[in-house]
Scaffold this motif. Structure first.
Motif, short mmCIF file in Angstrom:
data_model
loop_
_atom_site.label_atom_id
_atom_site.label_comp_id
_atom_site.label_asym_id
_atom_site.label_seq_id
_atom_site.Cartn_x
_atom_site.Cartn_y
_atom_site.Cartn_z
N GLY A 62 0.81 -1.21 0.00
CA GLY A 62 0.00 0.00 0.00
C GLY A 62 0.85 1.26 0.00
N SER A 63 0.33 2.33 -0.59
CA SER A 63 1.04 3.61 -0.62
C SER A 63 0.84 4.31 0.72
CB SER A 63 0.49 4.47 -1.76
OG SER A 63 1.09 5.74 -1.76
N ARG A 64 1.92 4.53 1.45
CA ARG A 64 1.82 5.05 2.81
C ARG A 64 2.87 6.13 3.07
NH1 ARG A 64 -2.17 2.33 2.13
NH2 ARG A 64 -2.75 0.45 3.33
N MET A 65 2.62 6.92 4.11
CA MET A 65 3.61 7.88 4.58
C MET A 65 3.76 7.72 6.09
SD MET A 65 3.81 12.05 4.13
CE MET A 65 3.92 11.90 2.35
N PHE A 66 4.97 7.58 6.54
CA PHE A 66 5.36 7.43 7.95
C PHE A 66 5.12 6.01 8.46
CE2 PHE A 66 3.75 12.01 8.18
CZ PHE A 66 4.94 12.51 7.66
N SER A 78 12.78 4.76 10.11
CA SER A 78 13.29 3.60 10.84
C SER A 78 12.89 3.68 12.30
CB SER A 78 14.81 3.51 10.73
OG SER A 78 15.43 4.55 11.46
N ILE A 79 12.91 2.54 12.96
CA ILE A 79 12.50 2.48 14.36
C ILE A 79 13.43 3.29 15.26
CG2 ILE A 79 13.81 0.41 14.99
CD1 ILE A 79 11.28 -0.47 16.58
N ILE A 82 12.15 7.10 15.80
CA ILE A 82 10.92 7.47 16.50
C ILE A 82 11.06 7.13 17.98
CG2 ILE A 82 9.54 7.02 14.43
CD1 ILE A 82 8.48 4.50 15.97
N PRO A 83 10.33 7.80 18.85
CA PRO A 83 10.39 7.48 20.28
C PRO A 83 9.61 6.19 20.56
CG PRO A 83 8.76 9.18 19.89
CD PRO A 83 9.45 8.96 18.57
N LEU A 84 10.12 5.40 21.49
CA LEU A 84 9.41 4.20 21.94
C LEU A 84 9.04 4.40 23.41
CD1 LEU A 84 11.45 1.35 20.23
CD2 LEU A 84 9.25 2.31 19.54
N ILE A 85 7.81 4.12 23.73
CA ILE A 85 7.27 4.46 25.05
C ILE A 85 6.92 3.20 25.82
CG2 ILE A 85 5.45 5.73 26.26
CD1 ILE A 85 5.14 7.28 23.53
N LYS A 86 7.25 3.20 27.10
CA LYS A 86 6.85 2.12 27.99
C LYS A 86 5.70 2.61 28.85
CE LYS A 86 7.33 -1.99 29.62
NZ LYS A 86 7.03 -3.13 28.74
N LEU A 87 4.56 1.94 28.77
CA LEU A 87 3.39 2.33 29.55
C LEU A 87 3.32 1.54 30.85
CD1 LEU A 87 0.74 2.48 26.67
CD2 LEU A 87 2.07 4.36 27.64
N PRO A 88 2.84 2.14 31.92
CA PRO A 88 2.76 1.44 33.21
C PRO A 88 1.65 0.40 33.27
CG PRO A 88 1.83 3.63 33.41
CD PRO A 88 2.44 3.55 32.03
N VAL A 89 0.69 0.50 32.35
CA VAL A 89 -0.41 -0.46 32.28
C VAL A 89 -0.67 -0.76 30.81
CG1 VAL A 89 -2.82 -0.90 32.89
CG2 VAL A 89 -1.44 0.55 34.37
N LYS A 90 -0.93 -2.02 30.50
CA LYS A 90 -1.19 -2.39 29.11
C LYS A 90 -2.58 -1.92 28.69
CE LYS A 90 1.95 -6.33 28.76
NZ LYS A 90 2.82 -5.68 27.78
N ILE A 91 -2.72 -1.66 27.41
CA ILE A 91 -4.02 -1.22 26.90
C ILE A 91 -4.47 -2.09 25.73
CG2 ILE A 91 -3.56 1.14 27.64
CD1 ILE A 91 -3.20 1.92 24.74
N ASP A 92 -5.79 -2.25 25.63
CA ASP A 92 -6.43 -2.90 24.49
C ASP A 92 -7.28 -1.85 23.78
OD1 ASP A 92 -5.32 -5.31 25.16
OD2 ASP A 92 -7.18 -6.21 25.92
N ILE A 93 -7.24 -1.88 22.47
CA ILE A 93 -8.08 -0.99 21.67
C ILE A 93 -9.04 -1.86 20.87
CG2 ILE A 93 -8.12 0.74 19.83
CD1 ILE A 93 -5.26 1.53 20.69
N ILE A 94 -10.34 -1.65 21.07
CA ILE A 94 -11.36 -2.40 20.33
C ILE A 94 -11.82 -1.53 19.17
CG2 ILE A 94 -13.49 -3.72 20.47
CD1 ILE A 94 -11.29 -4.65 22.40
#
Length: 304
Positions: A62-66, A78-79, A82-94
């Motif tokens: 697919g044609s993508r940007m970022f 590249s990885i 970008i910043p990589l973040i550690k969260l104190p609690v895991k999250i689910d996105i529905i």
């Protein structure tokens, strides 16, 4: 009050042409827009990627940007950039199946906090323990982030009395005290491959659920029986900066990444009882850049 909160009061998102005078200084101020003063990683690499233009995703073509919102992978960046973040609690996105991938900000969270974010497409919903999981969604029974932990503790206490003599209130209070004093040294830093011990997870909260859809589509997911018993948490008094405002909806209806950011900011201040110094600002890394690009385009076109 964070810099974002202050800037929202000083420079609210543009809504119509009456908000802009002919003064060039006002136009310059509008170009800055409300997402200023955050502690963000440099956008230099995103600027370079934008100049190069869209590229094909190595996985789906697919044609993508970022990034590719279909494959949850970076494109043209590249990885290491970008910043990589550690969260104190895991999250689910529905995610609603009819939500347009390219318009969703949920992918921002998955790319920036890959080890702590899982995206499910409805009707796929995991089984949750109601004493350990909350759903961030407004409603008459919703509580604030400040009251969330005590409500979960009350649920745990109630269940323990239902099934056995259970832990005494004193032990629950001791565990709550452990919760409010324990946190990672710098939850905004670190890499996603760092080992996470059980002790680093906050008692009693183990997971936070967000719904990703247009507000007209949320009812089907929010009323699903698998989510009905979860404690609902509402982010009060927050205003959206999203450039895709939904007609007829108040500006308190947040984009998914905004809701995630504000939740963890409030969580850090009110539940961990620590000063917020920008630990989760980089959750808005892509969002702030895209926000500035969209607003500059609107100003150039005279639409703002």
């Amino acid at each position: 009050m964070s810099s974002l909160d202050q800037e929202q009061r000083l420079h609210p998102p543009c809504r119509d042409k009456t908000t802009v005078s002919s003064d060039s200084s006002d136009i310059h101020e509008l170009a800055k827009q409300p997402l200023q003063g955050l502690k963000l990683a440099s956008h230099v690499e995103l600027e370079k990627a934008q100049q190069r233009g869209r590229l094909k995703c190595a996985k789906c073509g697919g044609s993508r940007m970022f990034f590719c919102y279909t494959c949850c992978s970076l494109v043209g960046v590249s990885i290491e950039e970008i910043p990589l973040i550690k969260l104190p609690v895991k999250i689910d996105i529905i995610k609603h199946p009819n939500e347009t991938d390219g318009k969703s900000t949920a992918i921002h969270a998955k790319i920036l906090a890959p080890n702590d974010v899982t995206i499910y497409t409805y009707p796929c919903i995991p089984e949750y323990e109601k004493e350990k999981v909350v759903l961030v969604f407004p409603g008459p029974q919703a509580v604030t982030v400040q009251d969330m932990i005590q409500c979960l503790l009350d649920r745990t206490d109630s269940r323990s009395h239902d099934f056995s003599d259970g832990p005494c209130l004193k032990r629950l209070k001791n565990e709550e005290a452990h919760y409010t004093t324990h946190s990672a040294e710098d939850p905004g830093s670190g890499t996603p491959d760092e080992a996470t011990s059980p002790e680093s997870r906050v008692y009693p909260l183990q997971r936070v659920v967000f719904i990703d859809s247009t507000w007209n589509q949320t009812n089907k997911i929010s009323t699903d029986e698998r989510l009905q018993d979860l404690l609902k948490v509402e982010l009060k008094m927050r205003k959206t900066c999203f450039w895709r405002r939904q007609k007829g909806k108040p500006d308190s209806y947040l984009a998914t990444i905004e809701a995630i950011y504000y939740f963890f900011k409030d969580f850090h201040e009110n539940c961990l009882a620590q000063e917020y110094t920008g630990q989760y600002d980089n959750l808005l890394f892509f969002y702030t850049y895209l926000h500035s690009v969209v607003n500059k385009a609107k100003i150039s076109a005279g639409k703002c």
